[in-house]
Design an enzyme around this catalytic site. Structure first.
Site, PDB file in Angstrom:
ATOM      1  N   ARG A 223     -12.683  12.586   4.572  1.00 27.14           N
ATOM      2  CA  ARG A 223     -11.563  13.063   4.784  1.00 27.14           C
ATOM      3  C   ARG A 223     -11.395  13.892   3.872  1.00 27.14           C
ATOM      4  O   ARG A 223     -11.048  14.738   3.993  1.00 27.14           O
ATOM      5  CB  ARG A 223     -10.703  12.120   5.213  1.00 27.14           C
ATOM      6  CG  ARG A 223     -10.791  11.568   6.592  1.00 27.14           C
ATOM      7  CD  ARG A 223      -9.259  10.425   6.925  1.00 27.14           C
ATOM      8  NE  ARG A 223      -8.030  11.052   6.823  1.00 27.14           N
ATOM      9  CZ  ARG A 223      -6.902   9.736   5.825  1.00 27.14           C
ATOM     10  NH1 ARG A 223      -7.521   8.491   5.773  1.00 27.14           N
ATOM     11  NH2 ARG A 223      -6.324   9.838   5.428  1.00 27.14           N
TER      12      ARG A 223
ATOM     13  N   ASP B  13     -13.544   2.092   7.229  1.00 20.05           N
ATOM     14  CA  ASP B  13     -12.598   3.641   6.146  1.00 20.05           C
ATOM     15  C   ASP B  13     -12.749   3.673   4.971  1.00 20.05           C
ATOM     16  O   ASP B  13     -12.290   4.898   5.063  1.00 20.05           O
ATOM     17  CB  ASP B  13     -11.094   2.310   6.187  1.00 20.05           C
ATOM     18  CG  ASP B  13     -10.136   3.004   4.957  1.00 20.05           C
ATOM     19  OD1 ASP B  13      -9.725   3.983   6.016  1.00 20.05           O
ATOM     20  OD2 ASP B  13      -9.928   3.131   4.172  1.00 20.05           O
TER      21      ASP B  13
ATOM     22  N   LYS C 298      -7.367  -1.290   6.304  1.00 21.99           N
ATOM     23  CA  LYS C 298      -7.345  -2.291   5.445  1.00 21.99           C
ATOM     24  C   LYS C 298      -7.048  -3.017   5.333  1.00 21.99           C
ATOM     25  O   LYS C 298      -7.026  -4.140   4.811  1.00 21.99           O
ATOM     26  CB  LYS C 298      -6.938  -1.114   4.165  1.00 21.99           C
ATOM     27  CG  LYS C 298      -8.235   0.058   3.645  1.00 21.99           C
ATOM     28  CD  LYS C 298      -8.087   0.406   2.668  1.00 21.99           C
ATOM     29  CE  LYS C 298      -7.014   1.071   2.337  1.00 21.99           C
ATOM     30  NZ  LYS C 298      -7.430   2.292   2.403  1.00 21.99           N
TER      31      LYS C 298
ATOM     32  N   HIS D  61       0.372  -1.125   0.323  1.00 24.88           N
ATOM     33  CA  HIS D  61       0.067  -0.028  -0.378  1.00 24.88           C
ATOM     34  C   HIS D  61       0.834   1.414  -0.046  1.00 24.88           C
ATOM     35  O   HIS D  61       2.283   1.176   0.734  1.00 24.88           O
ATOM     36  CB  HIS D  61      -1.032   0.046   1.235  1.00 24.88           C
ATOM     37  CG  HIS D  61      -1.917   1.211   1.073  1.00 24.88           C
ATOM     38  ND1 HIS D  61      -3.448   0.414   0.528  1.00 24.88           N
ATOM     39  CD2 HIS D  61      -2.496   2.204   1.396  1.00 24.88           C
ATOM     40  CE1 HIS D  61      -4.315   1.114   0.148  1.00 24.88           C
ATOM     41  NE2 HIS D  61      -4.159   2.162   1.405  1.00 24.88           N
TER      42      HIS D  61
ATOM     43  N   SER E  65      -6.096   4.593   8.554  1.00 29.67           N
ATOM     44  CA  SER E  65      -6.830   3.875   7.366  1.00 29.67           C
ATOM     45  C   SER E  65      -5.688   2.969   6.494  1.00 29.67           C
ATOM     46  O   SER E  65      -7.118   1.789   6.891  1.00 29.67           O
ATOM     47  CB  SER E  65      -6.773   5.621   6.344  1.00 29.67           C
ATOM     48  OG  SER E  65      -7.471   5.023   5.419  1.00 29.67           O
TER      49      SER E  65
HETATM   50  N1  URA Z   1      -4.051   5.574   2.033  1.00 22.78           N
HETATM   51  C1  URA Z   1      -5.278   4.982   2.474  1.00 22.78           C
HETATM   52  O1  URA Z   1      -5.532   4.348   2.336  1.00 22.78           O
HETATM   53  N2  URA Z   1      -5.278   5.866   3.340  1.00 22.78           N
HETATM   54  C2  URA Z   1      -4.779   7.242   3.823  1.00 22.78           C
HETATM   55  O2  URA Z   1      -5.575   7.505   4.832  1.00 22.78           O
HETATM   56  C3  URA Z   1      -3.544   8.116   2.433  1.00 22.78           C
HETATM   57  C4  URA Z   1      -3.282   7.065   1.737  1.00 22.78           C
END
Ligand code: URA
Length: 434
Positions: A168, A161, A187, A82, A183
């Site tokens: 956000r 999320d 995930k 990620h 966040s």
């Molecule tokens: N990527 C994400 O999944 N969440 C964030 O808050 C920032 C980048």
């Protein structure tokens, strides 16, 4: 307990208990807490922060807000990736097919654009027919059938999320360590991998503007990973200028396709090789990082990585004729050059500003429900450290409105800072937290 007390507590800089955090996350997920109440609490968190315990508690509550995927059928070393987000960040599109081309299973849930940064799912949807919205069973079957599936946050995984991320994005609460860490890690925990490689971007085009904050975010996520039993490696990468040459959805997909066919920009390559070699290592497919980088280059050269990308796109309903002939992607009506008016060297291209300009052209959202324009964006011809002369094209603006195009051209002229002195080429990899 009620949500008003919880908002007031955080507004007054007090620590929230595990129960209060769970109450908020559950309530927002099931609709009992409204968008405006959640917005007030998120803004209070943004301003007053969360300590490590609160951050861990909100992460676990968000991970538990929906189903938890079990990927154990793919072995005990399932690795996920990620990014904390950036401008021109098409790394997932390039890297994940490469990883799958080694026979390493890739089951990845990606996000949409957030703030001034782009999102892999918005980019993938540039390919006509590609379905980012699949059921869990189909997602797993895709990985079984072709070794890779990239989907949006459509499954019931970490739904809290999904809601908070979109919220956000529209209340200017994106660049905050507890909110980003929770966040991403919620995930990743819900998505079932047990090894995680994180691209923690750093610089003007990232949520973390400097190395110190990027290290802090990395350590927070590593600690949450440890508590959740997931080995986590964070690679800090440069996001002070846009990554690669294109910013915008279609444009970035085209760059990714070219990269998988062997024509990859050097900064993108450095990030892909570093993240990829750690993913291979954590997956148990090669201990030696430098050897892993060589293996990645081989799988690009021998066409295995590109073929895997094609399989992925085809398997999820995408039209692969667009990969074979990138001229098929819809083009913007106006493609306008930004001309250099000084001799010298490019010293700075503020990536955040480029992301904002691209968003204003239509590549990003202002409201949660906004549609994005896939064809608009910016293509950089000159990057930091390049020599430039009067009359050179610095970049091209791709726009569907003449007015927006000329506004973007004027802004980009200011954003390109040209120095008389030679400028060193920036390093793509800043640090590794493992
Ligand atoms: N990527 C994400 O999944 N969440 C964030 O808050 C920032 C980048």
């Amino acid at each position: 307990m009620n949500i008003l007390e919880i908002i007031a507590k955080k507004r007054d800089k007090k620590e929230l208990t595990k129960e209060e955090i769970e109450y908020f996350v559950k309530g927002y997920t099931n609709g009992e807490v409204t968008d405006y109440q959640a917005a007030a609490l998120v803004m209070a968190i943004y301003i007053n922060g969360m300590n490590d315990e609160e951050t861990t508690n909100i992460t676990l509550s968000m991970a538990n807000s929906g189903e938890m995927l079990d990927l154990s059928i793919f072995g005990k070393n399932v690795v996920d990736k990620h990014s904390t987000g950036g401008v021109g960040d098409k790394v997932s599109l390039i890297l994940l097919p490469i990883i799958a081309s080694f026979g390493i299973p890739v089951a990845k849930m990606s996000g949409r654009g957030l703030g001034f940064t782009g999102g892999t799912i918005d980019k993938l949807e540039s390919i006509p027919g590609y379905n980012t919205n699949v059921e869990i069973e189909q997602f797993i079957n895709n990985v079984k059938n072709v070794g890779i599936s990239l989907i949006g946050q459509t499954l019931n995984l970490a739904p809290a999320d999904k809601l908070l991320y979109a919220l956000r994005d529209t209340i200017s609460c994106t660049d905050n360590i507890p909110l980003i860490a929770s966040s991403i890690m919620s995930k990743k925990i819900a998505a079932g991998a047990n090894k995680i490689v994180l691209d923690v971007t750093c610089g003007s085009g990232a949520f973390m503007q400097n190395k110190e904050d990027a290290i802090k975010l990395s350590e927070t996520m590593k600690e949450i990973g440890k508590l959740a039993g997931k080995e986590t490696v964070c690679i800090l990468t440069n996001m002070d200028e846009p990554l690669g040459v294109s910013v915008g959805n279609n444009l970035e997909v085209i760059e990714a396709i070219k990269a998988l066919k062997g024509d990859m920009e050097e900064d993108v390559k450095a990030v892909v090789l570093e993240l990829g070699s750690y993913m291979i290592k954590l997956a148990g497919f090669g201990e030696n990082i430098e050897e892993n980088k060589q293996k990645i280059l081989e799988n690009i050269q021998n066409g295995k990585a590109y073929n895997k990308f094609k399989e992925l796109i085809k398997n999820q309903g995408g039209d692969i004729s667009y990969l074979e002939n990138v001229n098929k992607f819809e083009k913007a009506k106006f493609i306008i050059p930004v001309i250099c008016d000084k001799d010298g060297y490019v010293e700075k291209i503020n990536a955040r500003e480029v992301g904002i300009i691209s968003g204003n052209l239509g590549a990003g959202r202002v409201r949660k429900e906004d549609n994005i324009d896939q064809s608009v964006g910016i293509v950089l011809c000159k990057k930091v450290s390049n020599e430039v002369k009067i009359g050179d094209v610095l970049c091209y603006v791709h726009a569907n409105s003449e007015k927006l195009a000329s506004e973007a051209v004027a802004k980009l002229k200011d954003i390109y800072i040209i120095s008389k002195e030679k400028v060193e080429e920036p390093k793509a990899i800043i640090d590794i937290v493992k």
